[in-house]
Write a protein that holds these residues in place. Structure first.
Motif, PDB file in Angstrom:
ATOM      1  N   ASN A 145     -14.516 -14.172  -1.500  1.00 38.05           N
ATOM      2  CA  ASN A 145     -13.971 -15.027  -2.548  1.00 38.05           C
ATOM      3  C   ASN A 145     -14.255 -16.471  -2.155  1.00 38.05           C
ATOM      4  OD1 ASN A 145     -12.581 -15.689  -4.908  1.00 38.05           O
ATOM      5  ND2 ASN A 145     -10.574 -15.632  -3.926  1.00 38.05           N
ATOM      6  N   GLU A 146     -15.560 -16.756  -1.966  1.00 39.63           N
ATOM      7  CA  GLU A 146     -15.978 -18.078  -1.498  1.00 39.63           C
ATOM      8  C   GLU A 146     -15.513 -19.152  -2.479  1.00 39.63           C
ATOM      9  OE1 GLU A 146     -20.092 -18.250  -0.681  1.00 39.63           O
ATOM     10  OE2 GLU A 146     -20.116 -16.419   0.539  1.00 39.63           O
ATOM     11  N   GLY A 147     -14.897 -20.180  -1.927  1.00 42.65           N
ATOM     12  CA  GLY A 147     -14.376 -21.225  -2.786  1.00 42.65           C
ATOM     13  C   GLY A 147     -13.078 -20.833  -3.461  1.00 42.65           C
ATOM     14  N   ARG A 148     -12.665 -19.569  -3.217  1.00 37.92           N
ATOM     15  CA  ARG A 148     -11.438 -19.039  -3.809  1.00 37.92           C
ATOM     16  C   ARG A 148     -11.409 -19.239  -5.326  1.00 37.92           C
ATOM     17  NH1 ARG A 148      -6.302 -19.317   0.247  1.00 37.92           N
ATOM     18  NH2 ARG A 148      -7.223 -17.985   1.834  1.00 37.92           N
ATOM     19  N   GLU A 149     -12.510 -18.861  -5.977  1.00 34.89           N
ATOM     20  CA  GLU A 149     -12.600 -18.984  -7.427  1.00 34.89           C
ATOM     21  C   GLU A 149     -11.589 -18.091  -8.130  1.00 34.89           C
ATOM     22  OE1 GLU A 149     -15.163 -18.081  -5.532  1.00 34.89           O
ATOM     23  OE2 GLU A 149     -16.681 -19.649  -5.615  1.00 34.89           O
ATOM     24  N   VAL A 150     -11.268 -16.964  -7.520  1.00 32.25           N
ATOM     25  CA  VAL A 150     -10.338 -16.011  -8.131  1.00 32.25           C
ATOM     26  C   VAL A 150      -8.967 -16.172  -7.466  1.00 32.25           C
ATOM     27  CG1 VAL A 150      -9.816 -13.579  -8.525  1.00 32.25           C
ATOM     28  CG2 VAL A 150     -12.195 -14.380  -8.647  1.00 32.25           C
ATOM     29  N   PRO A 151      -7.951 -16.616  -8.210  1.00 29.12           N
ATOM     30  CA  PRO A 151      -6.608 -16.695  -7.627  1.00 29.12           C
ATOM     31  C   PRO A 151      -6.071 -15.304  -7.346  1.00 29.12           C
ATOM     32  CG  PRO A 151      -6.526 -17.165  -9.975  1.00 29.12           C
ATOM     33  CD  PRO A 151      -7.980 -17.058  -9.610  1.00 29.12           C
ATOM     34  N   PHE A 152      -5.186 -15.183  -6.361  1.00 24.99           N
ATOM     35  CA  PHE A 152      -4.707 -13.856  -5.980  1.00 24.99           C
ATOM     36  C   PHE A 152      -3.291 -13.938  -5.434  1.00 24.99           C
ATOM     37  CE2 PHE A 152      -6.811 -15.728  -2.306  1.00 24.99           C
ATOM     38  CZ  PHE A 152      -5.869 -15.539  -1.295  1.00 24.99           C
ATOM     39  N   LEU A 153      -2.658 -12.792  -5.372  1.00 25.77           N
ATOM     40  CA  LEU A 153      -1.408 -12.664  -4.619  1.00 25.77           C
ATOM     41  C   LEU A 153      -1.583 -11.551  -3.602  1.00 25.77           C
ATOM     42  CD1 LEU A 153       0.307  -9.955  -5.649  1.00 25.77           C
ATOM     43  CD2 LEU A 153       0.950 -11.444  -7.508  1.00 25.77           C
ATOM     44  N   ASP A 154      -0.971 -11.725  -2.457  1.00 25.80           N
ATOM     45  CA  ASP A 154      -1.113 -10.752  -1.377  1.00 25.80           C
ATOM     46  C   ASP A 154      -0.038 -11.057  -0.342  1.00 25.80           C
ATOM     47  OD1 ASP A 154      -2.109  -8.662   0.133  1.00 25.80           O
ATOM     48  OD2 ASP A 154      -4.163  -9.419   0.192  1.00 25.80           O
ATOM     49  N   ILE A 155       0.151 -10.163   0.595  1.00 28.35           N
ATOM     50  CA  ILE A 155       0.998 -10.475   1.725  1.00 28.35           C
ATOM     51  C   ILE A 155       0.152 -11.202   2.771  1.00 28.35           C
ATOM     52  CG2 ILE A 155       2.474  -8.469   1.309  1.00 28.35           C
ATOM     53  CD1 ILE A 155       1.189  -7.141   3.787  1.00 28.35           C
ATOM     54  N   ASP A 156       0.790 -11.789   3.747  1.00 24.16           N
ATOM     55  CA  ASP A 156       0.087 -12.441   4.857  1.00 24.16           C
ATOM     56  C   ASP A 156      -0.251 -11.351   5.864  1.00 24.16           C
ATOM     57  OD1 ASP A 156      -0.728 -13.783   7.127  1.00 24.16           O
ATOM     58  OD2 ASP A 156       0.793 -15.355   6.963  1.00 24.16           O
ATOM     59  N   ASP A 208       3.231   1.420   3.066  1.00 14.54           N
ATOM     60  CA  ASP A 208       4.558   1.997   2.886  1.00 14.54           C
ATOM     61  C   ASP A 208       4.677   2.771   1.584  1.00 14.54           C
ATOM     62  OD1 ASP A 208       7.145   2.667   3.590  1.00 14.54           O
ATOM     63  OD2 ASP A 208       8.023   0.811   2.815  1.00 14.54           O
ATOM     64  N   ILE A 209       3.737   3.698   1.341  1.00 16.15           N
ATOM     65  CA  ILE A 209       3.876   4.602   0.205  1.00 16.15           C
ATOM     66  C   ILE A 209       4.938   5.643   0.542  1.00 16.15           C
ATOM     67  CG2 ILE A 209       1.489   4.259  -0.540  1.00 16.15           C
ATOM     68  CD1 ILE A 209       0.810   6.993   0.722  1.00 16.15           C
ATOM     69  N   LEU A 210       5.417   6.364  -0.463  1.00 15.98           N
ATOM     70  CA  LEU A 210       6.502   7.329  -0.268  1.00 15.98           C
ATOM     71  C   LEU A 210       6.145   8.355   0.803  1.00 15.98           C
ATOM     72  CD1 LEU A 210       9.256   8.467  -1.137  1.00 15.98           C
ATOM     73  CD2 LEU A 210       8.044   9.778  -2.907  1.00 15.98           C
ATOM     74  N   MET A 211       4.906   8.802   0.821  1.00 17.63           N
ATOM     75  CA  MET A 211       4.479   9.829   1.776  1.00 17.63           C
ATOM     76  C   MET A 211       4.767   9.418   3.217  1.00 17.63           C
ATOM     77  SD  MET A 211       0.646  11.348   2.456  1.00 17.63           S
ATOM     78  CE  MET A 211       0.434  12.031   0.824  1.00 17.63           C
ATOM     79  N   SER A 212       4.692   8.122   3.514  1.00 18.62           N
ATOM     80  CA  SER A 212       4.863   7.676   4.900  1.00 18.62           C
ATOM     81  C   SER A 212       6.267   7.952   5.426  1.00 18.62           C
ATOM     82  CB  SER A 212       4.539   6.184   5.022  1.00 18.62           C
ATOM     83  OG  SER A 212       5.467   5.401   4.302  1.00 18.62           O
ATOM     84  N   TYR A 239       4.462  -3.014   1.662  1.00 16.18           N
ATOM     85  CA  TYR A 239       3.829  -3.845   0.634  1.00 16.18           C
ATOM     86  C   TYR A 239       4.725  -3.827  -0.594  1.00 16.18           C
ATOM     87  CZ  TYR A 239      -0.138  -6.310  -1.407  1.00 16.18           C
ATOM     88  OH  TYR A 239      -0.947  -7.278  -1.944  1.00 16.18           O
ATOM     89  N   PRO A 240       5.188  -4.982  -1.068  1.00 19.27           N
ATOM     90  CA  PRO A 240       6.211  -5.032  -2.136  1.00 19.27           C
ATOM     91  C   PRO A 240       5.654  -4.745  -3.528  1.00 19.27           C
ATOM     92  CG  PRO A 240       5.568  -7.257  -1.537  1.00 19.27           C
ATOM     93  CD  PRO A 240       4.813  -6.334  -0.606  1.00 19.27           C
ATOM     94  N   ARG A 241       5.305  -3.500  -3.785  1.00 18.84           N
ATOM     95  CA  ARG A 241       4.695  -3.140  -5.061  1.00 18.84           C
ATOM     96  C   ARG A 241       5.603  -3.420  -6.259  1.00 18.84           C
ATOM     97  NH1 ARG A 241       3.652   0.818  -1.604  1.00 18.84           N
ATOM     98  NH2 ARG A 241       5.126   2.305  -2.489  1.00 18.84           N
TER      99      ARG A 241
END
Length: 330
Positions: free
Chosen positions: A147-158, A276-280, A292-294
């Motif tokens: 995502n060079e230049g971060r053209e696409v904004p995103f959300l994620d965990i650190d 952290d899916i249910l299976m785990s 991961y806060p889905r």
């Protein structure tokens, strides 16, 4: 056919107020909003979306590019997205993403959607620029690895912080060396590459040895199980004390392979995953993983996508994460 005017007359409000309620505007009193919604349900009012799109030049449709609908992690995200989209008057349609067919997205989406939501895929700069010129914003859940230049904004965990928390925990349990099970290098346009980089950096900072980097073509339970079963059968002795997996499906496959071969978890080998899916939490032993806060993703994404559609600028978002410690590392 029931019209917006019919709803307004029955509810005792103006047509404009009905429009505000339909578009989820905040300038309507809660009591009025509830009254209008009750009348909409009573009259079974369905807005004429075709007429609306002709007038506003908007389709009220959003495309979501998915990697694997059968993956419970992605399914959880899609459920959250769909709920929030409905609340905001948007319709979603899901399209499987294939890198070699990226060019076809231009003809598929142009004029048909108001925005595109990624699940961490990396689109080429030319594709991103094409949709920007078309007035179709792009937003990603999970940081694209390219995502060079971060053209696409995103959300994620650190992921750097998350991996560091995991390594601090492993060190406190006495583990000093790991193996890492992740995606094949040919999949490096996938969001897993972000996790890979974060893990390697955290391992360096926490002085944890990465004795083996194990890459597979498909990141699911079956592939992890069969690959590790064959690997450990051929080479029963390994130097590492813990196995980290890029997702929980593979961590569950690793635990199953350990059971099959009589490798005691965590006494002989600790196992940890991501998402952290249910299976785990349902395996035995239950798997330590990065949460991961889905549940929070749908509203956070739709809020920002709506802002982009309205012509506003949005920034990258970092969601809170935490380490869920369970039996496979304790």
């Amino acid at each position: 056919m029931v019209t917006r005017k019919d709803v307004a007359e029955r509810a005792g409000v103006s047509v404009a107020v009905v429009s505000y309620v339909m578009n989820n505007k905040s300038n309507v009193k809660e009591a009025t909003r509830n009254k209008v919604l009750a009348v909409i349900e009573e009259l079974d009012y369905r807005p004429n979306l075709i007429a609306k799109s002709m007038k506003t030049k908007k389709t009220q449709q959003l495309a979501v590019l998915v990697n694997n609908l059968g993956n419970p992690f992605e399914a959880g995200i899609l459920i959250s997205l769909e709920k929030s989209a409905m609340e905001r008057g948007y319709f979603l349609f899901f399209q499987k993403f294939q890198q070699d067919q990226e060019e076809s997205l231009k003809s598929l989406f142009a004029g048909r959607v108001d925005g595109i939501i990624l699940l961490g895929q990396s689109l080429s700069i030319t594709t991103v620029e094409y949709f920007h010129l078309q007035g179709i914003p792009i937003f990603s859940i999970m940081e694209p690895s390219f995502n060079e230049g971060r053209e696409v904004p995103f959300l994620d965990i650190d992921w750097g912080s998350a991996m560091q928390q995991l390594f601090v925990h492993l060190k406190s349990c006495g583990y000093q060396s790991i193996a890492y099970l992740t995606a094949n290098e040919q999949m490096n346009s996938h969001h897993y590459e972000v996790r890979n980089r974060a893990l390697m950096q955290a391992a360096k900072e926490e002085d944890i040895r990465v004795d083996e980097l194990i890459r597979v073509d498909v990141c699911n339970f079956e592939t992890a199980y069969s690959h590790l079963l064959a690997r450990w059968t051929a080479q029963p002795a390994f130097s590492y004390q813990a196995l980290l997996c890029v997702n929980d499906l593979m961590a569950a496959g690793a635990v199953a392979a350990c059971k099959k071969l009589g490798i005691s978890v965590p006494e002989q080998l600790a196992v940890a995953g991501c998402e952290d899916i249910l299976m785990s939490s349902q395996t035995f032993p239950a798997i330590t993983t990065i949460h991961y806060p889905r549940e929070a993703i749908g509203e956070a994404t739709l809020e920002r996508m709506h802002a982009l559609i309205q012509g506003h600028t949005v920034t990258h978002v970092t969601l809170a994460n935490n380490l869920v410690i369970r039996e496979t590392t304790s």
